[in-house]
Design a protein around this motif. Structure first.
Motif, PDB file in Angstrom:
ATOM      1  N   THR A 279       0.837  -1.199   0.000  1.00 13.48           N
ATOM      2  CA  THR A 279       0.000   0.000   0.000  1.00 13.48           C
ATOM      3  C   THR A 279       0.871   1.248   0.000  1.00 13.48           C
ATOM      4  O   THR A 279       2.103   1.179   0.119  1.00 13.48           O
ATOM      5  CB  THR A 279      -0.914   0.005   1.224  1.00 13.48           C
ATOM      6  OG1 THR A 279      -0.109   0.055   2.414  1.00 13.48           O
ATOM      7  CG2 THR A 279      -1.773  -1.256   1.271  1.00 13.48           C
ATOM      8  N   LYS A 280       0.226   2.411  -0.118  1.00 11.25           N
ATOM      9  CA  LYS A 280       0.987   3.657  -0.145  1.00 11.25           C
ATOM     10  C   LYS A 280       1.642   3.955   1.195  1.00 11.25           C
ATOM     11  O   LYS A 280       2.587   4.752   1.256  1.00 11.25           O
ATOM     12  CB  LYS A 280       0.075   4.818  -0.549  1.00 11.25           C
ATOM     13  CG  LYS A 280      -1.085   5.052   0.403  1.00 11.25           C
ATOM     14  CD  LYS A 280      -1.962   6.194  -0.085  1.00 11.25           C
ATOM     15  CE  LYS A 280      -3.128   6.445   0.865  1.00 11.25           C
ATOM     16  NZ  LYS A 280      -3.995   7.540   0.365  1.00 11.25           N
TER      17      LYS A 280
ATOM     18  N   ALA B  59      -0.579  -5.112   1.387  1.00 12.75           N
ATOM     19  CA  ALA B  59      -2.005  -4.923   1.140  1.00 12.75           C
ATOM     20  C   ALA B  59      -2.783  -6.141   1.614  1.00 12.75           C
ATOM     21  O   ALA B  59      -2.284  -7.265   1.602  1.00 12.75           O
ATOM     22  CB  ALA B  59      -2.255  -4.675  -0.346  1.00 12.75           C
TER      23      ALA B  59
END
Length: 468
Positions: free
Chosen positions: A229-230, A235
């Motif tokens: 994820t950012k 994730a």
């Protein structure tokens, strides 16, 4: 038509709730509940009956005494990659499930495909949910351009499957009977038992659990590739990391050619190991001696550069620490660190001001670990302080000097672990002087080292040895 039922699942721990709540009552995290669709009643009945039958199978197992259980190490699978074997703890354990995570474009698929090409004696099934078979063939040919490997000859055991359905994947596995399975990636695989799109929390959890059951019952190891994820985390639900046996992360800056393979969780080995690769046109090259690559060839006459002898895992290597100190242009001083803990940088700057007497309150301080490396070794403290002071007074450190030592809040240089390996690495690369903590001298045979050892007890003594 009946309306689809929905429920909310915590992405961190998997706690379920019929309505959205802000704070998870199980793990205490905020804003982690995500909405998913609930399967219909028929599928719930089927799942309940399957769970009941599984419970009956579990009750057939016997309770064993610990002394009656045979303790034998299963032979590990040699991946023909020293760096990967080191991070896995000596090789891939049969029946284990490994999660490989990393940012987009960092080289996860390249590493997996390259590993597959290095195992001609094993029947490997590469399941791709993101790329077509033509794309994989083009990448495989690019990875075998080097004269050492040649072309794709003898690749009869390399099996490619482009599929997103978990049920179809298991059918193909039953048909071809592979000895190693690579799933690229787990976020693209979906099962019919869950009525949600691929990549959702429920899909990732159910698919990973099904693959775990297959790996443990069949003894076939499975490597899962996971997205990031950012925020930099894997994730999917946090339970994904609890399910698997090993979690390894592929790190690095895309603007640099170096890649770090770091073990975050390992049930079969140490979590302090790391492997270093160099990204080339023909794939990833193992870096057996990272010290020579992490040091620039010439930094004579340049201020703000200090060399530290660091250890990550069991590997010693020399790291170049770069610092820049300048007057604050906008009133508020900036503190920035790349590859180093910024909170520890602030602490070291406070030690410089309080214990050594250098005023840095109105100056910007920028710190960088050369090569895009992220180092967590406390022995870097001394080189950070030396680089900052060198840039502040604009005086370069003489070539042939390196250092290793942890700095305490009172300005003392604290001892570090594995000092002999650090000294031997510096001597091997041609350094003439190394600054070490004075407390590390006890029990150290100084005669077997040709490099000059300079023991210090305080930061002032180290700075006086460097700058006179």
């Amino acid at each position: 038509m009946a309306k689809d039922k929905t429920m909310y699942v915590c992405s961190n721990c998997g706690q379920e709730s019929p309505k959205w709540i802000g704070k998870c009552p199980s793990c205490g995290q905020w804003n982690t509940f995500k909405e998913i669709k609930v399967a219909d009643t028929k599928k719930q009945v089927v799942a309940t009956s399957a769970a009941a039958s599984a419970g009956r199978q579990l009750r057939e197992n016997k309770v064993l005494r610990l002394r009656d259980i045979s303790a034998h190490d299963d032979p590990r699978i040699d991946m023909h990659d020293e760096e990967l074997n080191r991070v896995l703890g000596g090789g891939l354990v049969p029946g284990s499930i490994v999660l490989l995570g990393g940012e987009p474009g960092i080289g996860k698929s390249t590493l997996s495909l390259q590993t597959m090409l290095n195992l001609p004696e094993k029947k490997v099934l590469y399941v791709s949910g993101e790329e077509s078979a033509h794309q994989l063939k083009m990448r495989a040919e690019r990875l075998t351009v080097s004269p050492q490997q040649g072309k794709l000859e003898g690749a009869d055991n390399f099996l490619i499957l482009c599929e997103n359905s978990l049920e179809a994947i298991f059918e193909h596995i039953k048909e071809v009977q592979p000895e190693l399975i690579i799933i690229d990636s787990i976020q693209t695989i979906s099962t019919e038992d869950v009525e949600s799109s691929a990549g959702s929390i429920a899909q990732v959890r159910e698919c990973a659990a099904a693959l775990l059951r297959f790996a443990k019952t069949s003894g076939v190891p499975v490597i899962l590739i996971g997205h990031i994820t950012k925020e930099g985390t894997l994730a999917g639900p946090k339970i994904l990391e609890h399910i698997v046996d090993t979690v390894i992360q592929f790190e690095g800056d895309q603007h640099y050619m170096y890649r770090i393979l770091r073990s975050i969780k390992n049930r079969f080995g140490s979590t302090s190991e790391l492997g270093i690769y160099e990204m080339q046109q023909t794939g990833l090259r193992q870096v057996s001696n990272p010290s020579e690559l992490l040091l620039t060839e010439d930094h004579d006459g340049l201020s703000g550069v200090a060399i530290s002898s660091a250890i990550e895992g069991v590997r010693p290597f020399l790291v170049e620490t770069q610092a820049l100190v300048s007057s604050a242009a906008y009133g508020t001083p900036q503190r920035s660190a790349t590859g180093f803990d910024q909170r520890r940088l602030n602490m070291l700057l406070a030690v410089l001001e309080k214990r050594v007497g250098f005023k840095l309150m109105q100056k910007d301080v920028f710190l960088n670990i050369a090569g895009g490396l992220r180092v967590t070794d406390m022995a870097m403290d001394l080189s950070v302080i030396a680089a900052v002071l060198s840039s502040n007074v604009d005086t370069p450190i003489e070539s042939g000097w390196c250092m290793a030592g942890e700095v305490g809040l009172s300005g003392e240089v604290r001892p570090v672990a594995r000092i002999e390996q650090r000294i031997a690495e510096a001597e091997k690369l041609g350094f003439n002087h190394i600054i070490i903590p004075k407390y590390n001298l006890s029990g150290l045979n100084r005669k077997k080292f040709k490099i000059e050892l300079i023991p210090v007890r305080k930061v002032e003594e180290a700075l006086r040895a460097l700058f006179g």
